[in-house]
Design an enzyme around this catalytic site. Sequence first.
Site, PDB file in Angstrom:
ATOM      1  N   ASN A 210       0.855  -1.200   0.000  1.00 22.84           N
ATOM      2  CA  ASN A 210       0.000   0.000   0.000  1.00 22.84           C
ATOM      3  C   ASN A 210       0.887   1.244   0.000  1.00 22.84           C
ATOM      4  OD1 ASN A 210       0.613   0.773   2.849  1.00 22.84           O
ATOM      5  ND2 ASN A 210      -0.298  -1.245   3.225  1.00 22.84           N
ATOM      6  N   ASP A 279      -3.813  -6.397   4.784  1.00 23.37           N
ATOM      7  CA  ASP A 279      -4.816  -7.282   5.386  1.00 23.37           C
ATOM      8  C   ASP A 279      -4.662  -8.716   4.899  1.00 23.37           C
ATOM      9  OD1 ASP A 279      -6.032  -5.402   6.989  1.00 23.37           O
ATOM     10  OD2 ASP A 279      -7.288  -4.642   5.345  1.00 23.37           O
ATOM     11  N   PRO A 306      -2.366 -11.847  10.213  1.00 33.42           N
ATOM     12  CA  PRO A 306      -2.754 -11.678  11.615  1.00 33.42           C
ATOM     13  C   PRO A 306      -3.035 -10.209  11.903  1.00 33.42           C
ATOM     14  CG  PRO A 306      -0.382 -12.076  11.409  1.00 33.42           C
ATOM     15  CD  PRO A 306      -0.981 -12.292  10.056  1.00 33.42           C
ATOM     16  N   ASP A 307      -3.992  -9.927  12.785  1.00 34.81           N
ATOM     17  CA  ASP A 307      -4.210  -8.543  13.227  1.00 34.81           C
ATOM     18  C   ASP A 307      -3.233  -8.308  14.377  1.00 34.81           C
ATOM     19  OD1 ASP A 307      -5.081  -6.138  14.434  1.00 34.81           O
ATOM     20  OD2 ASP A 307      -6.997  -6.359  13.384  1.00 34.81           O
ATOM     21  N   ILE A 308      -2.154  -7.601  14.068  1.00 37.72           N
ATOM     22  CA  ILE A 308      -1.040  -7.480  15.019  1.00 37.72           C
ATOM     23  C   ILE A 308      -1.493  -6.793  16.308  1.00 37.72           C
ATOM     24  CG2 ILE A 308       1.267  -6.506  15.348  1.00 37.72           C
ATOM     25  CD1 ILE A 308       1.526  -6.616  12.226  1.00 37.72           C
ATOM     26  N   PHE A 325      -4.248   3.327  14.757  1.00 44.12           N
ATOM     27  CA  PHE A 325      -4.752   4.317  13.802  1.00 44.12           C
ATOM     28  C   PHE A 325      -5.913   3.714  13.024  1.00 44.12           C
ATOM     29  CE2 PHE A 325      -2.056   8.088  13.436  1.00 44.12           C
ATOM     30  CZ  PHE A 325      -1.078   7.754  14.353  1.00 44.12           C
ATOM     31  N   LYS A 339     -13.705   0.160  15.507  1.00 37.85           N
ATOM     32  CA  LYS A 339     -12.406  -0.530  15.521  1.00 37.85           C
ATOM     33  C   LYS A 339     -11.746  -0.488  16.894  1.00 37.85           C
ATOM     34  CE  LYS A 339     -10.907  -0.335  10.946  1.00 37.85           C
ATOM     35  NZ  LYS A 339     -10.251   0.350   9.870  1.00 37.85           N
ATOM     36  N   LYS A 343     -10.837  -4.033  18.576  1.00 38.15           N
ATOM     37  CA  LYS A 343      -9.440  -4.450  18.732  1.00 38.15           C
ATOM     38  C   LYS A 343      -8.950  -4.304  20.174  1.00 38.15           C
ATOM     39  CE  LYS A 343      -8.278  -3.342  13.956  1.00 38.15           C
ATOM     40  NZ  LYS A 343      -7.153  -3.682  13.078  1.00 38.15           N
TER      41      LYS A 343
HETATM   42  O1  C5P Z   1      -8.256  -2.665  10.570  1.00 36.57           O
HETATM   43  P1  C5P Z   1      -7.376  -1.540  10.212  1.00 36.57           P
HETATM   44  O2  C5P Z   1      -6.220  -1.945   9.340  1.00 36.57           O
HETATM   45  O3  C5P Z   1      -8.042  -0.308   9.708  1.00 36.57           O
HETATM   46  O4  C5P Z   1      -6.825  -1.107  11.649  1.00 36.57           O
HETATM   47  C1  C5P Z   1      -5.892  -0.143  11.801  1.00 36.57           C
HETATM   48  C2  C5P Z   1      -5.065  -0.359  13.055  1.00 36.57           C
HETATM   49  O5  C5P Z   1      -4.801  -1.732  13.290  1.00 36.57           O
HETATM   50  C3  C5P Z   1      -3.718   0.291  12.885  1.00 36.57           C
HETATM   51  O6  C5P Z   1      -3.262   0.706  14.151  1.00 36.57           O
HETATM   52  C4  C5P Z   1      -2.870  -0.825  12.318  1.00 36.57           C
HETATM   53  O7  C5P Z   1      -1.489  -0.626  12.574  1.00 36.57           O
HETATM   54  C5  C5P Z   1      -3.418  -2.024  13.068  1.00 36.57           C
HETATM   55  N1  C5P Z   1      -3.377  -3.297  12.318  1.00 36.57           N
HETATM   56  C6  C5P Z   1      -2.561  -4.315  12.740  1.00 36.57           C
HETATM   57  N2  C5P Z   1      -2.535  -5.504  12.047  1.00 36.57           N
HETATM   58  C7  C5P Z   1      -3.313  -5.693  10.967  1.00 36.57           C
HETATM   59  C8  C5P Z   1      -4.154  -4.657  10.523  1.00 36.57           C
HETATM   60  C9  C5P Z   1      -4.148  -3.470  11.206  1.00 36.57           C
HETATM   61  O8  C5P Z   1      -1.842  -4.142  13.736  1.00 36.57           O
HETATM   62  N3  C5P Z   1      -3.276  -6.833  10.327  1.00 36.57           N
END
Ligand code: C5P
Length: 400
Positions: A210, A279, A306-308, A325, A339, A343
């Site tokens: 991106n 994503d 993974p959603d870190i 963010f 969100k 999260k």
């Molecule tokens: O879901 P989205 O990408 O909009 O969420 C944004 C937030 O989640 C940001 O702080 C981004 O760094 C974090 N994030 C993450 N891992 C992912 C997707 C987003 O840590 N796979």
Amino acid sequence: MSQLNQRHILVAISGGIAAYKGAELVRLLKKQGAVVRVVLSRGATEFITPLTLQALSGEPTHTELLDEAAEAGMGHIELARWADLMIIAPATADVLARLAQGRADDLLTTVALATPAPVAVAPAMNQQMWSHAATQENVQLLASRNIQIIGPDAGEQACGDVGPGRLLEPDGIVAALNQRFENRQLEGKRVIITAGPTLEAIDPVRYLSNHSSGKMGYALAGACAAAGAQVALISGPVQLAPPDRVSMHPVTSAEEMCAAALSLAEGADLFIGAAAVADYRPESPASTKLKKQSGGPLTLTLVENPDIIAQVTQLPNRPALVAGFAAETTSVLVHAREKRVRKGLDMIIANDVADPQTTFGSEQNAVHLITEAGERSLPLASKRVIAEQIISALAAQLPH
Ligand code: C5P
């Protein structure tokens, strides 16, 4: 390094005999590495010429509010937004009165009203004028609005009087401005920040990614280090120099970023997810370069990354504060609020990336801070100023 290095300092000089000292102030600020622009009031031009200030600052001097040529270059609103700090030195009794009233009848007062940056004034006037109840009340009013009052000094005056009202010497003004940017609000805290994009391999030479530039995450890392924190910056590939006093952890893919984040975030004081994590990633990247298949479409199967940040909030010894963010293009606040809760974040920083002024790669940003306790907007300013404001808001929430 000086706290003023690379700061955009707008020096506004008003019409008093001390105006000539404005030249020395500009010279000293430049010596500290600041980027300086000068506004001269009409009165000030009777004491010092725009050319002198232009030569010292290396930038055009701004004198008129309604000047077509000047507005075509950098208009007064742009100038107000450009500034990281505005210092009015000398500030005459009349300027203090007009600032107190919120007037905008010349360039100087208009910019002072329009700037989102902090404003400081260094008063200079005859001792009787300084002691007058009207001036004292104006100064108190300005101080109550968070305008920094620097000086005045006491001593011999140009008019022959002796007493308070002399402009503080330029080196004293520079020291006060340096101090203003210094803060130790994260002293001894351990901060982990993710920044930049992630690259997800399709084959050895191609990837999905991106437009994230990493600028916001790097600005946050720099601001945390300047506030006394021990900072680890986990960064995807970007074209930025590492900030001073920050330990760098370069990564490429979301999975690498995730592994680094989970190992570093355990027990940290603050975690900020500023990375634009992809994503999805190709399920099985090819081990050799994919060949063009003439005619037919190419299908890639993607699997979710993974959603870190969501995993960080689930760590057994999770950081005391976790902030993320939400870069959105529509219904920014609605998505961001959702969100934050989903999260498990303490703060989400919502950012409209449909707006060209605040999109990926821009130098400026405007954000909306959302916590459980409330919400607050930070108007358009440089990413450095926005980073410092975010850090202050987070530091205020950290347990001591
Ligand atoms: O879901 P989205 O990408 O909009 O969420 C944004 C937030 O989640 C940001 O702080 C981004 O760094 C974090 N994030 C993450 N891992 C992912 C997707 C987003 O840590 N796979």
